[in-house]
Design a protein around this motif. Structure first.
Motif, PDB file in Angstrom:
ATOM      1  N   ILE A  15      46.708 104.347  63.362  1.00 21.12           N
ATOM      2  CA  ILE A  15      45.925 103.415  64.188  1.00 21.12           C
ATOM      3  C   ILE A  15      44.504 103.260  63.653  1.00 21.12           C
ATOM      4  N   ARG A  16      43.985 104.265  62.972  1.00 20.34           N
ATOM      5  CA  ARG A  16      42.638 104.138  62.401  1.00 20.34           C
ATOM      6  C   ARG A  16      42.631 103.150  61.241  1.00 20.34           C
ATOM      7  N   ALA A  17      43.673 103.147  60.424  1.00 17.98           N
ATOM      8  CA  ALA A  17      43.778 102.166  59.342  1.00 17.98           C
ATOM      9  C   ALA A  17      43.976 100.769  59.916  1.00 17.98           C
ATOM     10  N   ILE A  18      44.758 100.657  60.980  1.00 18.11           N
ATOM     11  CA  ILE A  18      44.937  99.372  61.649  1.00 18.11           C
ATOM     12  C   ILE A  18      43.603  98.895  62.218  1.00 18.11           C
ATOM     13  N   ALA A  19      42.829  99.811  62.790  1.00 21.77           N
ATOM     14  CA  ALA A  19      41.504  99.468  63.328  1.00 21.77           C
ATOM     15  C   ALA A  19      40.602  98.941  62.216  1.00 21.77           C
ATOM     16  N   ARG A  20      40.658  99.561  61.045  1.00 19.47           N
ATOM     17  CA  ARG A  20      39.832  99.097  59.921  1.00 19.47           C
ATOM     18  C   ARG A  20      40.242  97.686  59.498  1.00 19.47           C
ATOM     19  N   TRP A  21      41.555  97.398  59.506  1.00 16.65           N
ATOM     20  CA  TRP A  21      42.034  96.055  59.174  1.00 16.65           C
ATOM     21  C   TRP A  21      41.481  95.043  60.169  1.00 16.65           C
ATOM     22  N   PHE A  22      41.605  95.353  61.463  1.00 24.64           N
ATOM     23  CA  PHE A  22      41.092  94.445  62.483  1.00 24.64           C
ATOM     24  C   PHE A  22      39.571  94.342  62.428  1.00 24.64           C
ATOM     25  N   GLU A 142      48.993 105.153  69.456  1.00 29.78           N
ATOM     26  CA  GLU A 142      49.364 104.420  68.242  1.00 29.78           C
ATOM     27  C   GLU A 142      49.236 102.909  68.396  1.00 29.78           C
ATOM     28  N   ASN A 143      48.848 102.436  69.590  1.00 28.61           N
ATOM     29  CA  ASN A 143      48.866 100.992  69.847  1.00 28.61           C
ATOM     30  C   ASN A 143      47.566 100.412  70.384  1.00 28.61           C
ATOM     31  N   ASP A 144      46.622 101.231  70.782  1.00 32.17           N
ATOM     32  CA  ASP A 144      45.448 100.730  71.500  1.00 32.17           C
ATOM     33  C   ASP A 144      44.181 100.777  70.651  1.00 32.17           C
ATOM     34  N   LEU A 145      43.501  99.624  70.634  1.00 28.68           N
ATOM     35  CA  LEU A 145      42.236  99.490  69.916  1.00 28.68           C
ATOM     36  C   LEU A 145      41.144  99.076  70.884  1.00 28.68           C
ATOM     37  N   LEU A 146      39.922  99.417  70.535  1.00 29.30           N
ATOM     38  CA  LEU A 146      38.760  99.021  71.310  1.00 29.30           C
ATOM     39  C   LEU A 146      37.814  98.259  70.395  1.00 29.30           C
ATOM     40  N   LEU A 147      37.439  97.058  70.838  1.00 28.49           N
ATOM     41  CA  LEU A 147      36.549  96.182  70.083  1.00 28.49           C
ATOM     42  C   LEU A 147      35.198  96.126  70.787  1.00 28.49           C
ATOM     43  N   PHE A 148      34.168  96.605  70.113  1.00 33.02           N
ATOM     44  CA  PHE A 148      32.800  96.519  70.633  1.00 33.02           C
ATOM     45  C   PHE A 148      32.097  95.334  70.001  1.00 33.02           C
TER      46      PHE A 148
END
Length: 181
Positions: A15-22, A142-148
């Motif tokens: 999920i951290r790599a996915i966060a970096r992509w987003f 594995e599914n949740d992201l937070l966008l600041f």
């Protein structure tokens, strides 16, 4: 998009790599929001002509309103980027109910792949607008992201005189929601 498709297919998901992509996509989206949407759709007169509320309740209300409009603008730009790169393979949609999360990242059958919560904070705010109060039990690691999103009123000048101001996004960051709980 191939990178994201690969990341989504891993088990367990990184999920951290996915966060970096987003994070990269959101950075591009925020630049476009600043360039067009915020200047054309959210601009207002100077504070002399159109003062901002000063009462605490009204301050919170207008900041919430700006945050909602920035959610719309950023998510629209994120979806445009995803659509340009992946066609109808993926969708970035709103959660229609007023609940956690704000957005879903979906596949071509509209199945939910990721959940994204956005917190927009005015640089002048001293309130707890960006608190993240979702109970730990509701977080899917594995599914949740937070966008600041950090924003501030930025003036536009003509002939050296301030004529309007608009909410300018000065910072964005996407992280794993699990990292915050």
């Amino acid at each position: 998009m191939d990178d994201l498709t690969e990341l989504l297919s891993e088990s367990p998901r990184d999920i951290r790599a996915i966060a970096r992509w987003f994070d990269r996509v959101v950075d591009s989206a925020a630049k476009e929001v600043n360039r067009v949407f915020a200047v054309r759709r959210l601009a207002k007169g100077t504070r002399d002509a159109e003062p901002l509320p000063t009462d605490t309740r009204q301050l919170s209300s207008y900041r919430t309103r700006i945050g909602t409009m920035l959610e719309y603008a950023i998510s629209t730009e994120v979806d445009k980027i995803i659509w340009a790169e992946a066609g109808d393979d993926y969708y970035f949609t709103f959660a229609v109910a007023h609940e956690y999360p704000d957005f879903y990242f979906r596949d071509d059958a509209l199945a939910r792949l990721l959940r994204i919560e956005m917190k927009a904070v005015d640089a002048e705010s001293d309130e707890q607008a960006a608190r993240f109060g979702v109970p730990t039990v509701h977080i899917e690691p594995e599914n949740d992201l937070l966008l600041f999103v950090g924003w501030e009123w930025t003036p536009i000048h003509a002939d050296g005189v301030e004529v309007v101001e608009y909410p300018h996004i000065f910072a964005t960051l996407v992280v794993s929601a699990d990292d915050l709980v």
